[in-house]
Design a protein around this motif. Structure first.
Motif, PDB file in Angstrom:
ATOM      1  N   LYS A   1      20.714  28.155  84.763  1.00 44.99           N
ATOM      2  CA  LYS A   1      21.894  27.371  84.407  1.00 44.99           C
ATOM      3  C   LYS A   1      22.953  27.519  85.488  1.00 44.99           C
ATOM      4  CE  LYS A   1      20.956  28.442  79.619  1.00 44.99           C
ATOM      5  NZ  LYS A   1      19.848  29.309  79.917  1.00 44.99           N
ATOM      6  N   GLY A   2      23.790  26.509  85.632  1.00 48.04           N
ATOM      7  CA  GLY A   2      24.859  26.571  86.611  1.00 48.04           C
ATOM      8  C   GLY A   2      25.843  25.429  86.435  1.00 48.04           C
ATOM      9  N   PHE A   3      26.860  25.438  87.275  1.00 47.71           N
ATOM     10  CA  PHE A   3      27.928  24.446  87.262  1.00 47.71           C
ATOM     11  C   PHE A   3      27.895  23.689  88.581  1.00 47.71           C
ATOM     12  CE2 PHE A   3      32.260  23.450  88.689  1.00 47.71           C
ATOM     13  CZ  PHE A   3      32.647  22.570  87.701  1.00 47.71           C
TER      14      PHE A   3
ATOM     15  N   TYR B   1      27.988  24.323  93.941  1.00 46.08           N
ATOM     16  CA  TYR B   1      27.167  24.834  92.839  1.00 46.08           C
ATOM     17  C   TYR B   1      27.413  26.320  92.678  1.00 46.08           C
ATOM     18  CZ  TYR B   1      23.198  26.426  90.120  1.00 46.08           C
ATOM     19  OH  TYR B   1      22.421  27.009  89.161  1.00 46.08           O
ATOM     20  N   LYS B   2      27.552  26.754  91.434  1.00 46.77           N
ATOM     21  CA  LYS B   2      27.693  28.178  91.109  1.00 46.77           C
ATOM     22  C   LYS B   2      26.873  28.433  89.863  1.00 46.77           C
ATOM     23  CE  LYS B   2      29.620  32.246  91.426  1.00 46.77           C
ATOM     24  NZ  LYS B   2      29.211  33.166  92.451  1.00 46.77           N
ATOM     25  N   GLY B   3      25.938  29.381  89.940  1.00 39.65           N
ATOM     26  CA  GLY B   3      25.106  29.689  88.780  1.00 39.65           C
ATOM     27  C   GLY B   3      23.865  30.440  89.189  1.00 39.65           C
ATOM     28  N   GLN B   4      22.818  30.299  88.418  1.00 42.38           N
ATOM     29  CA  GLN B   4      21.542  30.951  88.698  1.00 42.38           C
ATOM     30  C   GLN B   4      20.733  30.051  89.630  1.00 42.38           C
ATOM     31  OE1 GLN B   4      20.345  31.003  84.611  1.00 42.38           O
ATOM     32  NE2 GLN B   4      20.882  33.164  84.372  1.00 42.38           N
TER      33      GLN B   4
ATOM     34  N   PRO C   1      22.655  31.521  94.355  1.00 47.08           N
ATOM     35  CA  PRO C   1      23.581  31.483  93.219  1.00 47.08           C
ATOM     36  C   PRO C   1      24.884  30.736  93.525  1.00 47.08           C
ATOM     37  CG  PRO C   1      23.567  33.655  94.204  1.00 47.08           C
ATOM     38  CD  PRO C   1      22.506  32.870  94.898  1.00 47.08           C
ATOM     39  N   THR C   2      25.234  30.605  94.803  1.00 50.93           N
ATOM     40  CA  THR C   2      26.429  29.869  95.220  1.00 50.93           C
ATOM     41  C   THR C   2      26.055  28.984  96.393  1.00 50.93           C
ATOM     42  OG1 THR C   2      27.853  31.700  94.569  1.00 50.93           O
ATOM     43  CG2 THR C   2      28.813  30.059  96.025  1.00 50.93           C
TER      44      THR C   2
END
Length: 109
Positions: A16-18, A36-39, A53-54
């Protein structure tokens, strides 16, 4: 969120991520931003940035010619992620608009 599975290794995984995207343009110049920031995801044949992750991508776009159907653009992309702060790519893109002709209209009962 994405759904992925590696055969014979494990079950389904849902990283999941943003994602934030923005596009600004003024005359022949444009700026595209994607963050993008998340897994990270496990994408074998995709860009390695999707496994981080970023991730941040900035595109600087210049459109030197634009007609009714043909568009030519220079695109300079800069990629930023942990451990990779200096990745970039340059593209010259030409696109042609084929039009929007209706091939078939569906009749209502």
């Amino acid at each position: 969120m994405s759904l992925e599975r590696s055969r014979g290794v494990d079950g389904f995984r849902t990283p999941k991520g943003f994602v934030f995207k923005a596009f600004l343009s003024y005359h022949k110049f444009a700026l595209y931003e994607e963050f993008y920031k998340g897994q990270g995801s496990n994408i074998v044949y995709g860009d390695s940035y999707y496994s981080k992750p970023t991730y941040n991508r900035v595109d600087l776009i210049y459109t030197p010619f634009l007609t009714d159907r043909v568009k030519g653009q220079f695109i300079f992309s800069f990629h930023f992620s942990p451990g990779n702060l200096n990745d970039n790519q340059q593209v010259f893109r030409v696109s042609y608009d084929l039009g929007r002709k209706v091939l078939k209209r569906f009749e209502r009962d």
